[in-house]
Enzyme design. Structure first.
Site, PDB file in Angstrom:
ATOM      1  N   PHE A  18      47.034  35.769  20.131  1.00 18.04           N
ATOM      2  CA  PHE A  18      45.930  35.098  20.404  1.00 18.04           C
ATOM      3  C   PHE A  18      44.972  35.544  21.386  1.00 18.04           C
ATOM      4  O   PHE A  18      44.026  34.962  22.033  1.00 18.04           O
ATOM      5  CB  PHE A  18      46.082  33.629  20.885  1.00 18.04           C
ATOM      6  CG  PHE A  18      46.964  32.626  19.856  1.00 18.04           C
ATOM      7  CD1 PHE A  18      46.607  33.014  18.445  1.00 18.04           C
ATOM      8  CD2 PHE A  18      47.848  31.534  20.248  1.00 18.04           C
ATOM      9  CE1 PHE A  18      47.455  32.230  17.730  1.00 18.04           C
ATOM     10  CE2 PHE A  18      48.357  31.107  19.288  1.00 18.04           C
ATOM     11  CZ  PHE A  18      48.280  31.166  18.054  1.00 18.04           C
ATOM     12  N   CYS A  31      43.390  39.268  20.987  1.00 18.82           N
ATOM     13  CA  CYS A  31      42.851  40.614  20.970  1.00 18.82           C
ATOM     14  C   CYS A  31      41.313  40.052  20.962  1.00 18.82           C
ATOM     15  O   CYS A  31      40.976  39.284  20.185  1.00 18.82           O
ATOM     16  CB  CYS A  31      43.035  41.108  19.394  1.00 18.82           C
ATOM     17  SG  CYS A  31      42.122  42.648  19.219  1.00 18.82           S
ATOM     18  N   ASN A  64      46.311  39.653  27.359  1.00 12.27           N
ATOM     19  CA  ASN A  64      46.069  40.714  26.524  1.00 12.27           C
ATOM     20  C   ASN A  64      44.845  41.390  27.220  1.00 12.27           C
ATOM     21  O   ASN A  64      44.534  41.280  28.232  1.00 12.27           O
ATOM     22  CB  ASN A  64      45.638  39.995  25.124  1.00 12.27           C
ATOM     23  CG  ASN A  64      45.628  41.107  23.827  1.00 12.27           C
ATOM     24  OD1 ASN A  64      45.414  42.250  23.982  1.00 12.27           O
ATOM     25  ND2 ASN A  64      46.393  40.545  22.652  1.00 12.27           N
ATOM     26  N   THR A  65      43.990  42.331  26.449  1.00 12.81           N
ATOM     27  CA  THR A  65      43.148  43.079  27.157  1.00 12.81           C
ATOM     28  C   THR A  65      41.682  42.009  27.610  1.00 12.81           C
ATOM     29  O   THR A  65      41.395  41.376  26.875  1.00 12.81           O
ATOM     30  CB  THR A  65      42.585  44.195  26.204  1.00 12.81           C
ATOM     31  OG1 THR A  65      42.191  43.562  24.794  1.00 12.81           O
ATOM     32  CG2 THR A  65      43.798  45.170  26.130  1.00 12.81           C
ATOM     33  N   CYS A 122      44.904  58.022  64.990  1.00 13.68           N
ATOM     34  CA  CYS A 122      43.537  58.134  64.330  1.00 13.68           C
ATOM     35  C   CYS A 122      43.252  59.531  64.191  1.00 13.68           C
ATOM     36  O   CYS A 122      43.249  60.274  65.035  1.00 13.68           O
ATOM     37  CB  CYS A 122      42.777  57.510  65.506  1.00 13.68           C
ATOM     38  SG  CYS A 122      41.092  57.430  65.153  1.00 13.68           S
ATOM     39  N   CYS A 133      37.753  59.874  61.551  1.00 15.38           N
ATOM     40  CA  CYS A 133      36.793  60.019  60.613  1.00 15.38           C
ATOM     41  C   CYS A 133      35.696  58.842  60.700  1.00 15.38           C
ATOM     42  O   CYS A 133      34.512  59.121  60.125  1.00 15.38           O
ATOM     43  CB  CYS A 133      37.601  59.661  59.236  1.00 15.38           C
ATOM     44  SG  CYS A 133      38.124  58.180  58.932  1.00 15.38           S
ATOM     45  N   CYS A 154      32.612  48.379  59.699  1.00 17.06           N
ATOM     46  CA  CYS A 154      32.522  47.176  60.255  1.00 17.06           C
ATOM     47  C   CYS A 154      31.184  47.251  60.959  1.00 17.06           C
ATOM     48  O   CYS A 154      30.591  45.910  60.988  1.00 17.06           O
ATOM     49  CB  CYS A 154      33.764  47.304  61.540  1.00 17.06           C
ATOM     50  SG  CYS A 154      33.858  45.512  62.338  1.00 17.06           S
ATOM     51  N   CYS A 212      39.167  40.462  59.395  1.00 16.81           N
ATOM     52  CA  CYS A 212      38.796  40.588  58.195  1.00 16.81           C
ATOM     53  C   CYS A 212      39.774  41.628  57.267  1.00 16.81           C
ATOM     54  O   CYS A 212      39.637  41.176  55.849  1.00 16.81           O
ATOM     55  CB  CYS A 212      37.247  40.782  57.446  1.00 16.81           C
ATOM     56  SG  CYS A 212      36.904  42.488  57.998  1.00 16.81           S
ATOM     57  N   CYS A 238      38.550  47.041  57.864  1.00 18.07           N
ATOM     58  CA  CYS A 238      38.985  48.397  58.748  1.00 18.07           C
ATOM     59  C   CYS A 238      40.248  48.890  58.140  1.00 18.07           C
ATOM     60  O   CYS A 238      40.471  50.355  57.905  1.00 18.07           O
ATOM     61  CB  CYS A 238      38.892  48.236  60.147  1.00 18.07           C
ATOM     62  SG  CYS A 238      39.861  46.966  60.793  1.00 18.07           S
TER      63      CYS A 238
HETATM   64  C1  LIG Z   1      45.078  50.584  21.943  1.00 18.88           C
HETATM   65  C2  LIG Z   1      45.625  49.241  22.066  1.00 18.88           C
HETATM   66  C3  LIG Z   1      45.943  48.597  20.967  1.00 18.88           C
HETATM   67  C4  LIG Z   1      46.267  47.336  21.301  1.00 18.88           C
HETATM   68  N1  LIG Z   1      46.705  46.360  20.131  1.00 18.88           N
HETATM   69  C5  LIG Z   1      47.381  45.276  20.491  1.00 18.88           C
HETATM   70  C6  LIG Z   1      47.826  44.344  19.554  1.00 18.88           C
HETATM   71  O1  LIG Z   1      47.845  44.773  18.242  1.00 18.88           O
HETATM   72  N2  LIG Z   1      48.415  43.342  19.596  1.00 18.88           N
HETATM   73  C7  LIG Z   1      48.332  42.707  20.932  1.00 18.88           C
HETATM   74  O2  LIG Z   1      48.984  41.858  21.010  1.00 18.88           O
HETATM   75  N3  LIG Z   1      48.010  43.296  21.800  1.00 18.88           N
HETATM   76  C8  LIG Z   1      47.221  44.611  21.702  1.00 18.88           C
HETATM   77  N4  LIG Z   1      47.165  45.518  22.687  1.00 18.88           N
HETATM   78  C9  LIG Z   1      46.990  44.812  24.063  1.00 18.88           C
HETATM   79  C10 LIG Z   1      48.534  45.275  24.989  1.00 18.88           C
HETATM   80  O3  LIG Z   1      49.489  44.827  24.180  1.00 18.88           O
HETATM   81  C11 LIG Z   1      48.740  44.669  26.358  1.00 18.88           C
HETATM   82  O4  LIG Z   1      48.698  43.237  26.190  1.00 18.88           O
HETATM   83  C12 LIG Z   1      47.370  45.188  27.376  1.00 18.88           C
HETATM   84  O5  LIG Z   1      47.251  46.668  26.922  1.00 18.88           O
HETATM   85  C13 LIG Z   1      47.590  44.945  28.737  1.00 18.88           C
HETATM   86  O6  LIG Z   1      48.826  45.762  29.160  1.00 18.88           O
HETATM   87  P1  LIG Z   1      48.772  47.356  30.007  1.00 18.88           P
HETATM   88  O7  LIG Z   1      47.737  47.201  31.009  1.00 18.88           O
HETATM   89  O8  LIG Z   1      50.125  47.528  30.266  1.00 18.88           O
HETATM   90  O9  LIG Z   1      48.109  48.399  28.710  1.00 18.88           O
HETATM   91  C14 LIG Z   1      46.617  46.746  22.505  1.00 18.88           C
HETATM   92  C15 LIG Z   1      46.255  47.504  23.746  1.00 18.88           C
HETATM   93  C16 LIG Z   1      45.824  48.638  23.397  1.00 18.88           C
HETATM   94  C17 LIG Z   1      45.614  49.695  24.653  1.00 18.88           C
HETATM   95  S1  SF4 Z   2      39.202  43.374  60.996  1.00 19.13           S
HETATM   96 FE1  SF4 Z   2      38.358  45.392  61.329  1.00 19.13          FE
HETATM   97  S2  SF4 Z   2      36.371  45.596  60.203  1.00 19.13           S
HETATM   98 FE2  SF4 Z   2      37.175  43.073  60.049  1.00 19.13          FE
HETATM   99  S3  SF4 Z   2      35.849  42.429  61.843  1.00 19.13           S
HETATM  100 FE3  SF4 Z   2      37.912  43.105  62.725  1.00 19.13          FE
HETATM  101  S4  SF4 Z   2      37.462  44.947  63.366  1.00 19.13           S
HETATM  102 FE4  SF4 Z   2      35.856  44.625  62.171  1.00 19.13          FE
END
Ligand SMILES: Cc1cc2nc3c(=O)[nH]c(=O)nc-3n(C[C@H](O)[C@H](O)[C@H](O)COP(=O)(O)O)c2cc1C
Ligand code: SF4
Ligand SMILES: Cc1cc2nc3c(=O)[nH]c(=O)nc-3n(C[C@H](O)[C@H](O)[C@H](O)COP(=O)(O)OP(=O)(O)OC[C@H]3O[C@@H](n4cnc5c(N)ncnc54)[C@H](O)[C@@H]3O)c2cc1C
Lengths: 433, 444
Positions: free
Chosen positions: A136, A138, A203-204, A346, A349, A356, A382, A385
């Site tokens: 479900f 693609c 999926n993708t 350090c 760089c 910051c 945060c 850095c």
């Molecule tokens: C070229 C390609 C074709 C794919 N075809 C299908 C497919 O036919 N059916 C499916 O469920 N997912 C398909 N996928 C999705 C993959 O199964 C998978 O869910 C997705 O690539 C994420 O995993 P990854 O980051 O390891 O690639 C396809 C992905 C790629 C790159």
């Molecule tokens: S964590 Fe690092 S970047 Fe963030 S406020 Fe403190 S010194 Fe600045």
């Protein structure tokens, strides 16, 4: 040595590493080689009803590179299998017969009508496959025909089709979810309601990787035009991890088995998916970029790490990190840290300074001889850095212990946990009694 | 009988034409696109980057490297040329190991700096070979400036002045422009006639005319130049050579290293250049290293550099020294020449070991001799032909600020001017800065 074998909704596999439904699992030749290389299982490239679809005859993939042409992400405009159904079924049967110990899941995508599922399910069952995965997800090509993501984006359809499948086969049913929605919990809940044995995700992701600035065509370009494709590979891992965690910690779907997919490239990625609730993991892009041999690294890395941590089986890892995923308002506001720069490490760089000074809190000072120091009065902790420093562990976050004073706020750090829900600035805070 | 490295005396053709061609090819092959991307990616884009401060022309190095990373090498080249119009030559000849790359934070971190010089070459080569000149001239000012010397200092000054809208005439005593870029730099640092193509490319700015074969002290006088032009920039380098002051120095085959190198740079046929079987080079700078290495590459059997102080005193960098030893040159330290022996033609050089105490060098009395059928003197160049009346500082033309000499309207820069470190890049910086000062004064 850790036992890597898994029993995922009744599907047994010598290790949790499956190849995701995609070109690596497109035919008998590939799958035999994958098993020989050591993969625990495969989800066969998605099958559909005849007449089989066709693919474009130009490039199907776009790419995003990091340094040294390292592939960070790929997108594709490939559709489901472009071979006849009976050829695929015959091959699945032959391979499963020869590799009975490996997981063989068959991915399916047929029109959103019960007759279609009733027609295909017995045929798959007949191959001896261990389970089915409902595609479900693609995001391109098939969704325009009312399949794939077009179903995955409507929870009611997911529930309905899942229920048909459960009613028409004894095989375990995995529902593969699309990330192209706003809140993944709704489709997961629908799959659960329809009786799914597990969900698999992601999926993708709908994407355009780049535009050719000479021809003004999106890539991959087919005769000067491009179409949105599905993004995958290392770049999508953070998105996938979050979606897996959301389902794992959702009260309605908690405990629903998850097959984790999305950007898994190393054993560590896999362990992270497991820790957030996955019981098996699937890999596509990493195998497409580096070949089947990576499974050796995946297995060895996971096994050694489990030994080191004292985990003896995969299910001891599954879900371990889930209790630590929480909502922002429950994070401890009395946890105070400050950046610390190790002057010996350090290399001067100045990236922390630029980051910051220009974009954060002006909390790093720079002397004429390039000594960089944190100004505790300004540091909000945060982490920027730390993130931009090219030297590992040169800048770290140090926790202020209770009783110490945070020079920025002038407040003494308290030992007790306190969060936003009780914070005086929160208009809807419940006064802590 | 075939001539080989072991044939005695001074002989041409010790190596086959093929071996010579191989020996004198580019010291570092240029980066291809992918190598450049990988090398560029190592740059951290430091804040207020130390490499910029270490470059005498202050090129914005992180910026140009980022432009390479971003797939915009011509933009990178422009960033370089804005500061250093001879960025192409500098990319080849700068001792980066003691300049920008020494300051690179990755040198401190891992001992492997970003390869700034080679990246600079990648960027500049690309733009230059496309024939594009990236600058245009400002509106004409009507001012005319004389530049004496067409080496890096003179060229950089002339280019900047032309850019500012002035008319420039460059005079040079030699028959070709380029100065030591053309006659001095080691062959393997500047292959394929790069020095001349660089001058041609630089001149595309317009407004510069070049008059070769005209010497200050010969056909030209400073007085006449001052009368005719609005300003004069002197960039005459160091045309003289220091003497050894050792007995027998006038023996045959005791030569100035710079002349040998100039012959080498100008020859169309390396097989015709004679070199000794046993070559002794006296000195400790780049000239010594270049003469020694190129002797070896021409086919000399034994080549020895003898330097009067310790290794750390050598002005040739450790990298240059290693280059020499890797080519088979032997380095001898702490020894000074006493006498050249031979019957009219050199046969041996006698050295005395030295000791240095409190900065002064004294002979220890212990001596040794090296067989030599060719000796190259590389103990420094001196100013020659500086116009009368200009104040000197030591042996060079005294300057204040951006190259102002003791006479109003006369500037000087490059090797002939006091201060600086006698490098191509420093000459460029001084020429450029003098131009800016001349411009400011004339337009005041
Ligand atoms: C070229 C390609 C074709 C794919 N075809 C299908 C497919 O036919 N059916 C499916 O469920 N997912 C398909 N996928 C999705 C993959 O199964 C998978 O869910 C997705 O690539 C994420 O995993 P990854 O980051 O390891 O690639 C396809 C992905 C790629 C790159
Ligand atoms: S964590 Fe690092 S970047 Fe963030 S406020 Fe403190 S010194 Fe600045
Ligand atoms: C053998 C050798 C190798 C070197 N290798 C390197 C290296 O690898 N890297 C590096 O950075 N530096 C190197 N240097 C130093 C570098 O070449 C000089 O610092 C640089 O060329 C100085 O530039 P300039 O313009 O001042 O002088 P020059 O390059 O010497 O140019 C002076 C110009 O003036 C002309 N001239 C002289 N007298 C008169 C006159 N009276 N009238 C008219 N014209 C005159 C000359 O013909 C010449 O063209 C080397 C030097 C030598 C000798």
């Amino acid at each position: 040595m850790a036992d890597l074998s898994t029993n995922f909704v009744g599907i047994k596999s010598p290790n949790p590493f499956w190849l995701a439904s995609a070109p690596p699992t497109d035919k008998e030749y590939n799958v035999r080689r994958a098993y020989e290389a050591g993969w625990g299982g495969v989800v066969w490239k998605t099958l559909g009803l005849d007449p089989h679809i066709v693919n474009v005859n130009g490039p199907r993939y776009g790419v995003v590179y990091g340094a040294d042409r390292r592939v960070l992400g790929i997108n594709n405009i490939e559709l489901i299998t472009d071979r006849p159904l009976d050829v695929n079924l015959r091959e699945i049967k032959a391979v499963k017969r020869d590799y009975p110990d490996r997981a063989m899941v068959v991915s399916l995508m047929v029109p959103c009508e019960e007759w279609a599922w009733k027609e295909i399910l017995p045929k798959v069952e007949e191959t001896g496959a261990d389970g089915i995965e409902l595609n479900f997800g693609c995001p391109h090509g098939m969704s325009e025909r009312g399949m794939g993501a077009a179903v995955g984006q409507v929870p009611e359809y997911i529930e309905m089709v899942t229920r048909w499948c459960k009613a028409n086969t004894r095989m375990p049913v995995l529902v593969k979810l699309t990330p192209n929605i706003t809140d993944v919990r709704y489709p997961a809940r629908a799959a659960h309601a329809g009786g799914a044995d597990a969900v698999s995700l992601i999926n993708t992701i709908s994407s355009i990787t780049s535009v050719n600035l000479d021809t003004m065509s999106p890539e991959p370009s087919i005769d000067g035009k491009g179409s949105h494709g599905g993004y995958c590979g290392a770049a999508v891992k953070p998105i996938a991890l979050n979606m897996v965690a959301e389902i794992a910690r959702d009260r309605e779907t908690a405990g629903l088995p998850i097959s984790g997919i999305g950007g898994i490239t190393t054993w560590r990625d896999a362990a992270e998916f497991l820790s957030l609730g996955a019981g098996s993991v699937q890999v596509c892009t990493a195998a497409m970029v580096y070949g089947f041999g990576i499974v050796k690294e995946l297995k060895a890395g996971l096994s050694d790490w489990m030994d080191e941590k004292g985990y003896t089986s995969v299910d001891q890892v599954t879900g371990r990190a889930v209790p630590n995923v929480t909502d922002w308002q429950y994070l401890n506001l009395n946890y105070v840290t400050k950046a610390r720069i190790d002057q010996d490490a350090c290399i001067k760089c100045g990236r922390c300074y630029a980051a910051c000074e220009d974009t954060s809190h002006q909390a790093i000072s720079m002397s004429p001889d390039r000594v960089f120091e944190v100004i505790d009065e300004e540091c909000v902790a945060c982490n920027l850095c730390v993130d931009v420093c090219p030297v590992e562990d040169c800048i770290t976050m140090e926790e202020l212990q209770p009783g110490m004073t945070d020079l920025r706020t002038g407040k003494v750090v308290e030992a007790e946990y306190a969060n936003w829900t009780t914070h005086p600035n929160n208009p809807s805070a419940k006064a802590a009694e | 009988m075939k001539t080989t490295p072991r044939t005695s005396g001074v002989q041409a053709g010790r190596l086959s034409a093929k071996a010579l061609a191989e020996n004198f090819q580019d010291l570092h092959a240029p980066f291809d696109d992918h190598e450049a991307m990988v090398a560029a990616d190592r740059c951290y884009f430091c804040y207020d980057a130390p490499c910029i401060a270490a470059c005498p022309t202050a090129i914005d190095i992180p910026l140009f490297i980022r432009q390479i990373q971003a797939g915009h090498p011509n933009g990178a080249a422009k960033t370089i040329f804005e500061q250093n119009i001879l960025g192409g030559m500098c990319a080849r000849v700068c001792p980066t190991e003691t300049l920008c790359e020494e300051a690179c934070v990755r040198e401190a971190a891992e001992g492997k700096p970003v390869q700034i010089g080679r990246l600079q070459r990648f960027a500049t080569d690309g733009l230059m070979s496309s024939g594009v000149h990236p600058f245009t001239r400002s509106e004409a000012t009507g001012k005319r400036i004389a530049v004496v010397g067409a080496g890096p200092a003179g060229l950089a000054c002339a280019h900047r002045l032309a850019m500012k809208g002035h008319e420039v005439v460059i005079f040079d005593g030699r028959s070709k422009p380029g100065g030591l870029n053309e006659f001095g730099i080691a062959s393997y640092k500047s292959v394929d006639n790069f020095a001349q193509s660089e001058v041609e490319w630089l001149m595309k700015i317009g407004g510069i005319s070049l008059r070769t074969g005209e010497r200050l002290g010969g056909s030209l006088t400073l007085e006449a130049l001052r009368a005719e032009y609005d300003a004069v920039f002197l960039a005459i380098g160091l045309a003289g050579v220091n003497a050894l002051r050792a007995e027998g120095e006038d023996c045959e085959n005791v030569l100035d290293a710079v002349d040998f190198i100039a012959d080498l740079r100008q020859t169309g046929n390396l097989s015709s250049l004679p070199v000794g079987r046993n070559v002794v080079v006296i000195g400790g700078g780049m000239t010594a290293v270049d003469a020694a290495v190129q002797s070896k590459l021409l086919g000399a059997d034994q080549v020895t550099i003898v330097y009067r102080r310790g290794q750390d005193g050598m002005s040739a960098s450790r990298y240059e020294q290693d280059l020499a030893t890797s080519k088979g040159v032997r380095l001898v330290f702490n020894a000074q020449p006493l006498a050249v022996h031979g019957n009219g033609t050199v046969r041996e050089v006698e050295f005395e070991y030295t000791e240095s105490a409190g900065g002064t060098l004294t002979g220890t009395g212990e001596t040794f001799r090296l067989a030599a059928d060719q000796v190259f003197k590389a103990i420094g160049q001196t100013l020659e032909g500086a116009p009368e009346g200009l104040a000197l500082d030591g042996n060079k033309i005294a300057v204040t600020g951006p190259g102002r000499t003791s006479e109003a309207g006369v500037w000087a820069g490059g090797d002939c001017a006091a201060g600086g470190n006698d490098l191509t890049v420093t000459a460029v910086a001084e020429g450029r800065d003098a131009a800016m000062d001349i411009h400011a004064q004339l337009m005041g």
